[in-house]
Enzyme design. Sequence first.
Site, PDB file in Angstrom:
ATOM      1  N   GLU A  12       0.824  -1.206   0.000  1.00  0.00           N
ATOM      2  CA  GLU A  12       0.000   0.000   0.000  1.00  0.00           C
ATOM      3  C   GLU A  12       0.861   1.260   0.000  1.00  0.00           C
ATOM      4  OE1 GLU A  12      -3.068  -0.119  -0.582  1.00  0.00           O
ATOM      5  OE2 GLU A  12      -3.452  -2.252  -0.198  1.00  0.00           O
ATOM      6  N   ARG A  50     -18.257  -1.479   5.491  1.00  0.00           N
ATOM      7  CA  ARG A  50     -19.346  -2.173   4.803  1.00  0.00           C
ATOM      8  C   ARG A  50     -19.926  -3.275   5.666  1.00  0.00           C
ATOM      9  NH1 ARG A  50     -19.341  -6.718   1.944  1.00  0.00           N
ATOM     10  NH2 ARG A  50     -17.058  -6.813   1.896  1.00  0.00           N
ATOM     11  N   CYS A  91      -8.223  -2.515   8.001  1.00  0.00           N
ATOM     12  CA  CYS A  91      -6.880  -2.464   7.417  1.00  0.00           C
ATOM     13  C   CYS A  91      -6.443  -1.019   7.196  1.00  0.00           C
ATOM     14  CB  CYS A  91      -6.846  -3.236   6.095  1.00  0.00           C
ATOM     15  SG  CYS A  91      -6.802  -5.038   6.288  1.00  0.00           S
ATOM     16  N   HIS A 149      -1.133  -5.760   1.919  1.00  0.00           N
ATOM     17  CA  HIS A 149      -2.268  -6.677   1.850  1.00  0.00           C
ATOM     18  C   HIS A 149      -1.851  -8.006   1.234  1.00  0.00           C
ATOM     19  CE1 HIS A 149      -5.556  -3.540   2.430  1.00  0.00           C
ATOM     20  NE2 HIS A 149      -5.955  -4.565   3.146  1.00  0.00           N
TER      21      HIS A 149
END
Length: 214
Positions: free
Chosen positions: A80, A90, A143, A167
């Site tokens: 990242e 979500r 995350c 990730h």
Amino acid sequence: MTRILLTGFEPFGGASVNPSWQAASLVAAAPPEGLDVTAVELPCVFGAALDALRDALGTVRPEVVVCLGQAGGRPGVTVERVAINVDDARIPDNAGARPIDEPVVPGGPAAYFSSLPVKACVAALREAGVPAALSNTAGTFVCNHVAYGLGHLLATEFPGVRGGFVHVPWAPEQVVDGGAPALPAETVAAGIRALLSAAASTRADLRASEGATH
């Protein structure tokens, strides 16, 4: 010996494993030469994950921090580049919290960039035979919460420490129908060992194109 803090997450969303912790555990059990790796499992819980990360930073006093998380559906390991100051869940975390459009750190900057040599890390993963790419979004779940929180902790409480977020894909046992990409934990761990060696030894990043068009 370079002190490394390597974190992974506990399982979440009804899963029985989290490949980020699987990989972190394997790396800590057999670290790369010259690196002293401590692995810490973080709760998949907003707030509590950062408390655990802060405690680990204070205990280990690392020179480099790499936080791992699961990104189901991605075909390889993704390093990242940036984390943003927003929690927008979500699904609920493991404590049932589901923040929507809330800041990770109220009043904090909009984003933190990784202080790892992200392109060198991607290159090291590929050289180890592990599919890898640079990512420009860590999502908005726990995350990203940890990726941003790590950036804030390093900027405000642990100056001089370098760190970032990576990730990893689903483990094969999470994809029972074979309909999504997955990597064995041992393969991911081999890639993370190469990444840690690159992160520990490299300050100036590679000048290479890893940009995205969308």
